[in-house]
Design an enzyme around this catalytic site. Structure first.
Site, PDB file in Angstrom:
ATOM      1  N   ASP A   8       0.852  -1.399  -0.020  1.00 17.53           N
ATOM      2  CA  ASP A   8      -0.085   0.019   0.514  1.00 17.53           C
ATOM      3  C   ASP A   8       0.932   1.052   0.328  1.00 17.53           C
ATOM      4  OD1 ASP A   8       1.328   0.258   2.481  1.00 17.53           O
ATOM      5  OD2 ASP A   8      -0.595  -0.482   3.641  1.00 17.53           O
ATOM      6  N   GLU A  20      -0.164  -8.732  -1.199  1.00 16.41           N
ATOM      7  CA  GLU A  20      -0.793  -8.137  -0.183  1.00 16.41           C
ATOM      8  C   GLU A  20      -2.358  -7.704  -0.164  1.00 16.41           C
ATOM      9  OE1 GLU A  20       1.972  -7.316   3.738  1.00 16.41           O
ATOM     10  OE2 GLU A  20       0.755  -5.207   3.794  1.00 16.41           O
ATOM     11  N   GLU A  22      -1.932   5.058   2.582  1.00 18.32           N
ATOM     12  CA  GLU A  22      -2.087   3.918   2.605  1.00 18.32           C
ATOM     13  C   GLU A  22      -2.736   3.247   2.364  1.00 18.32           C
ATOM     14  OE1 GLU A  22      -0.414   5.178   5.099  1.00 18.32           O
ATOM     15  OE2 GLU A  22       1.778   4.654   4.391  1.00 18.32           O
ATOM     16  N   HIS A  75       6.400   5.590  12.403  1.00 21.88           N
ATOM     17  CA  HIS A  75       7.115   6.216  11.748  1.00 21.88           C
ATOM     18  C   HIS A  75       5.627   7.119  10.851  1.00 21.88           C
ATOM     19  CE1 HIS A  75       5.775   2.566   9.639  1.00 21.88           C
ATOM     20  NE2 HIS A  75       5.614   2.856   8.320  1.00 21.88           N
ATOM     21  N   ARG A 117       2.674   8.510   8.395  1.00 25.82           N
ATOM     22  CA  ARG A 117       2.244   9.357   8.434  1.00 25.82           C
ATOM     23  C   ARG A 117       1.454  10.564   8.884  1.00 25.82           C
ATOM     24  NH1 ARG A 117       4.714  12.742   3.285  1.00 25.82           N
ATOM     25  NH2 ARG A 117       6.254  10.364   2.906  1.00 25.82           N
ATOM     26  N   HIS A 176      13.192   4.933  12.719  1.00 24.92           N
ATOM     27  CA  HIS A 176      13.163   5.315  11.155  1.00 24.92           C
ATOM     28  C   HIS A 176      13.754   6.399  10.590  1.00 24.92           C
ATOM     29  CE1 HIS A 176      10.731   5.784   7.692  1.00 24.92           C
ATOM     30  NE2 HIS A 176      10.072   4.639   7.388  1.00 24.92           N
TER      31      HIS A 176
HETATM   32  C1  UD1 Z   1       7.024   4.804   3.115  1.00 25.70           C
HETATM   33  C2  UD1 Z   1       5.402   4.234   3.145  1.00 25.70           C
HETATM   34  C3  UD1 Z   1       4.633   4.006   4.594  1.00 25.70           C
HETATM   35  C4  UD1 Z   1       5.839   2.448   4.439  1.00 25.70           C
HETATM   36  C5  UD1 Z   1       7.160   3.131   5.076  1.00 25.70           C
HETATM   37  C6  UD1 Z   1       8.094   1.889   5.506  1.00 25.70           C
HETATM   38  C7  UD1 Z   1       4.453   5.660   1.062  1.00 25.70           C
HETATM   39  C8  UD1 Z   1       3.618   7.147   1.244  1.00 25.70           C
HETATM   40  N1  UD1 Z   1       4.195   5.741   2.547  1.00 25.70           N
HETATM   41  O1  UD1 Z   1       6.658   5.367   4.879  1.00 25.70           O
HETATM   42  O2  UD1 Z   1       3.437   3.077   3.736  1.00 25.70           O
HETATM   43  O3  UD1 Z   1       4.832   1.993   5.862  1.00 25.70           O
HETATM   44  O4  UD1 Z   1       7.426   3.216   3.999  1.00 25.70           O
HETATM   45  O5  UD1 Z   1       8.884   2.338   5.940  1.00 25.70           O
HETATM   46  O6  UD1 Z   1       4.318   5.215   0.212  1.00 25.70           O
HETATM   47  N2  UD1 Z   1      14.491   8.364   4.463  1.00 25.70           N
HETATM   48  C9  UD1 Z   1      15.963   7.959   4.318  1.00 25.70           C
HETATM   49  N3  UD1 Z   1      16.169   7.292   3.779  1.00 25.70           N
HETATM   50  C10 UD1 Z   1      15.491   5.463   4.311  1.00 25.70           C
HETATM   51  C11 UD1 Z   1      14.211   5.724   3.593  1.00 25.70           C
HETATM   52  C12 UD1 Z   1      13.438   6.997   4.088  1.00 25.70           C
HETATM   53  O7  UD1 Z   1      16.414   9.032   4.123  1.00 25.70           O
HETATM   54  O8  UD1 Z   1      15.905   4.905   3.643  1.00 25.70           O
HETATM   55  C13 UD1 Z   1      13.591   9.753   5.035  1.00 25.70           C
HETATM   56  C14 UD1 Z   1      13.869  10.763   4.061  1.00 25.70           C
HETATM   57  O9  UD1 Z   1      14.047  11.652   4.390  1.00 25.70           O
HETATM   58  C15 UD1 Z   1      12.414  10.309   3.341  1.00 25.70           C
HETATM   59  C16 UD1 Z   1      11.490  10.316   3.957  1.00 25.70           C
HETATM   60  O10 UD1 Z   1      12.181   9.083   5.149  1.00 25.70           O
HETATM   61  O11 UD1 Z   1      11.942  11.287   2.195  1.00 25.70           O
HETATM   62  C17 UD1 Z   1      10.540   9.504   4.320  1.00 25.70           C
HETATM   63  O12 UD1 Z   1      10.397   9.060   3.450  1.00 25.70           O
HETATM   64  P1  UD1 Z   1       8.947   8.127   2.864  1.00 25.70           P
HETATM   65  O13 UD1 Z   1       9.500   6.874   1.870  1.00 25.70           O
HETATM   66  O14 UD1 Z   1       8.503   9.135   1.924  1.00 25.70           O
HETATM   67  O15 UD1 Z   1       8.379   7.471   3.637  1.00 25.70           O
HETATM   68  P2  UD1 Z   1       7.952   6.583   5.183  1.00 25.70           P
HETATM   69  O16 UD1 Z   1       7.240   7.872   6.136  1.00 25.70           O
HETATM   70  O17 UD1 Z   1       8.804   6.050   4.880  1.00 25.70           O
HETATM   71  N1  UDP Z   2      12.043  -3.176  10.285  1.00 21.42           N
HETATM   72  C1  UDP Z   2      13.669  -3.727  10.138  1.00 21.42           C
HETATM   73  N2  UDP Z   2      14.388  -2.587  10.904  1.00 21.42           N
HETATM   74  C2  UDP Z   2      13.897  -1.821  11.376  1.00 21.42           C
HETATM   75  C3  UDP Z   2      12.491  -1.433  11.560  1.00 21.42           C
HETATM   76  C4  UDP Z   2      11.900  -2.345  11.071  1.00 21.42           C
HETATM   77  O1  UDP Z   2      14.006  -4.876   9.492  1.00 21.42           O
HETATM   78  O2  UDP Z   2      14.831  -0.966  12.351  1.00 21.42           O
HETATM   79  C5  UDP Z   2      10.944  -3.736   9.851  1.00 21.42           C
HETATM   80  C6  UDP Z   2      10.295  -5.194  10.314  1.00 21.42           C
HETATM   81  O3  UDP Z   2      10.850  -6.447  11.274  1.00 21.42           O
HETATM   82  C7  UDP Z   2       8.957  -5.057   9.546  1.00 21.42           C
HETATM   83  C8  UDP Z   2       9.356  -4.113   8.137  1.00 21.42           C
HETATM   84  O4  UDP Z   2      10.477  -3.735   8.278  1.00 21.42           O
HETATM   85  O5  UDP Z   2       9.725  -6.680   8.479  1.00 21.42           O
HETATM   86  C9  UDP Z   2       8.400  -2.688   8.650  1.00 21.42           C
HETATM   87  O6  UDP Z   2       8.739  -1.652   7.581  1.00 21.42           O
HETATM   88  P1  UDP Z   2       7.982  -0.629   8.661  1.00 21.42           P
HETATM   89  O7  UDP Z   2       7.022   0.031   9.649  1.00 21.42           O
HETATM   90  O8  UDP Z   2       8.494   0.678   8.526  1.00 21.42           O
HETATM   91  O9  UDP Z   2       6.517  -0.177   7.078  1.00 21.42           O
HETATM   92  P2  UDP Z   2       5.481  -0.887   7.952  1.00 21.42           P
HETATM   93  O10 UDP Z   2       5.084  -2.306   7.974  1.00 21.42           O
HETATM   94  O11 UDP Z   2       4.627  -0.357   8.795  1.00 21.42           O
HETATM   95  O12 UDP Z   2       4.817  -0.042   6.769  1.00 21.42           O
END
Ligand code: UD1
Ligand code: UDP
Length: 381
Positions: free
Chosen positions: A96, A118, A132, A208, A210, A241
């Site tokens: 999602d 999923e 999502e 984490h 939004r 995160h």
């Molecule tokens: C995204 C997904 C969310 C999912 C989450 C898993 C969307 C809108 N959101 O949210 O559904 O639960 O991933 O973790 O698709 N960043 C880094 N390095 C990384 C990852 C993120 O620097 O490896 C920082 C960046 O500044 C980035 C910000 O985190 O802009 C947010 O990342 P983003 O993918 O937009 O949103 P998430 O909250 O991670």
């Molecule tokens: N996870 C990880 N390292 C971390 C935090 C989460 O490997 O520091 C794994 C966790 O075990 C799960 C997945 O990441 O498999 C969940 O990701 P996240 O919580 O970022 O996203 P969501 O599931 O809420 O979309």
């Protein structure tokens, strides 16, 4: 050979798609292609390393503090090029995220059928989780194949009129979990080797989402700070995160407490093995809500709702909401009231049996008439 392209971009999608990529690679009639949008960069690469996966295409779209507009637009344009070049017969997206929706939409524009891994999770609140809930609903409409983790997910799709190409497979995260947790696992992160898992109550935290940015996250962090102060016998481990919004909020509230450990995101193997040794999980993550029950760990969900009601019904997950007082009270109860804790700490597997990827690959082969019968459905209980 039929070309099947998996498309993913964030950490959780990668963890849940990695075992499927391997399964597709093992099928003789299928050619597996892997495209990452890299909506996450470091957190995605960490998963690719852990599972030793090398993508065939990498759109490298991540920007600091990226908006929903940039993720979706860059992923869509990147996918246009990749699909034109690779010409897959089927695209598989997961879950999602904005990558999920953009990947499915791009394939639809190219008139390539899409399968949704999923599928069918719903809260029926379009703003929670945001974005999502809308991403997965729109993705469902775009797809020809739907791989549902649970019977309730399949029922959700049926209510929306989606009854064709729907398979009950279990969640691929359980497939991943079966390969990652080991009794003799040696952590690379020094803190995780030093923790006294038998003598201290280790609380694993992640947060984490939004829709929790701003006031809800402030309330959650305030509750966690109070819990850490009032329960000095517990150790709170929080891999933070990489979202700057999350990092600022977590450090603002939780720095400077001796029993709170704010650490960098863990690689998936360390995360799963830490969870297997933890006492309690407090999280707003979707994936953790599925993994922790399988490991017999109680979960307090730091959200107002969940699209994963199965483990709530099984009794191992409770909704704690995002209000300070309730998060604090529910956390404290599980840290201090043994009988309440014991009621929740039972291993249950409502999300799968570890064989989801085999069923999905069978369904893909069936779709291409490479197999005579559809896969056997997964049944819980
Ligand atoms: C995204 C997904 C969310 C999912 C989450 C898993 C969307 C809108 N959101 O949210 O559904 O639960 O991933 O973790 O698709 N960043 C880094 N390095 C990384 C990852 C993120 O620097 O490896 C920082 C960046 O500044 C980035 C910000 O985190 O802009 C947010 O990342 P983003 O993918 O937009 O949103 P998430 O909250 O991670
Ligand atoms: N996870 C990880 N390292 C971390 C935090 C989460 O490997 O520091 C794994 C966790 O075990 C799960 C997945 O990441 O498999 C969940 O990701 P996240 O919580 O970022 O996203 P969501 O599931 O809420 O979309």
């Amino acid at each position: 050979m039929k070309k099947v392209m998996t498309v993913f971009g964030t950490r959780p999608e990668a963890i849940k798609m990695a075992p499927l990529v391997r399964e597709l690679e093992s099928r003789e009639g299928l050619e597996s292609l892997c495209c990452v949008t890299a909506q996450h960069r470091q957190m995605l690469d960490s998963v690719l390393d852990a599972f030793d996966l090398t993508p065939d295409f990498d759109l490298d779209i991540m920007e600091p503090r990226q908006s929903l507009y940039t993720i979706t637009a860059k992923a869509l344009l990147g996918m246009e090029r990749v699909l034109a070049q690779a010409k897959p017969d089927l695209v598989l997206v997961h879950g999602d995220t904005s990558t999920t929706f953009a990947g499915a939409l791009a394939a639809f524009y190219a008139q390539i059928p899409v399968g949704h891994v999923e599928a069918g999770l719903r809260t029926y609140d379009r703003y929670s989780p945001f974005p999502e809930e809308m991403n997965r609903t729109l993705t469902g409409d775009l797809c020809a194949l739907h791989f549902c983790p649970t019977a309730a997910n399949r029922d959700n799709l049926a209510r929306e009129g989606i009854t064709q190409g729907v398979y009950l497979t279990g969640n691929t995260v359980i497939d991943a979990l079966k390969t990652s947790v080991r009794k003799d696992f040696a952590f690379q992160t020094p803190l995780l080797n030093q923790l006294d898992y038998a003598g201290r109550k280790v609380v694993l935290i992640t947060c984490h989402r939004r829709e929790n940015y701003g006031a809800p996250m402030e309330h959650i962090m305030t509750a966690l700070r109070r819990l850490a102060r009032d329960c000095p016998e517990a150790e709170f481990v929080y891999p933070v995160h990489l979202s700057p919004v999350v990092r600022e909020t977590a450090h603002k509230h939780l720095d400077g407490l001796a029993n709170v450990h704010l650490i960098e995101p863990l690689d998936v193997l360390e995360m799963h093995n830490l969870m297997a040794r933890a006492y309690l999980v407090m999280t707003d993550s979707g994936g953790l809500q599925e993994e922790a029950p399988a490991l017999g760990k109680p979960v307090l969900v730091l959200r107002r709702e969940t699209e994963r009601p199965e483990a709530v019904a099984a009794g191992t997950v409770r909704l704690a909401g995002t209000e300070e007082e309730q998060v604090y009270a529910m956390g404290r109860e599980l840290l201090e009231n043994r009988s309440e804790y014991d009621k929740m700490a039972r291993a249950v597997n409502p999300y799968g049996d570890g064989r989801a990827c085999g069923r999905i690959a069978d369904a893909v082969e069936y779709y291409f008439a490479l197999r005579a019968a559809p896969p056997e459905e997964w049944r819980y209980g």
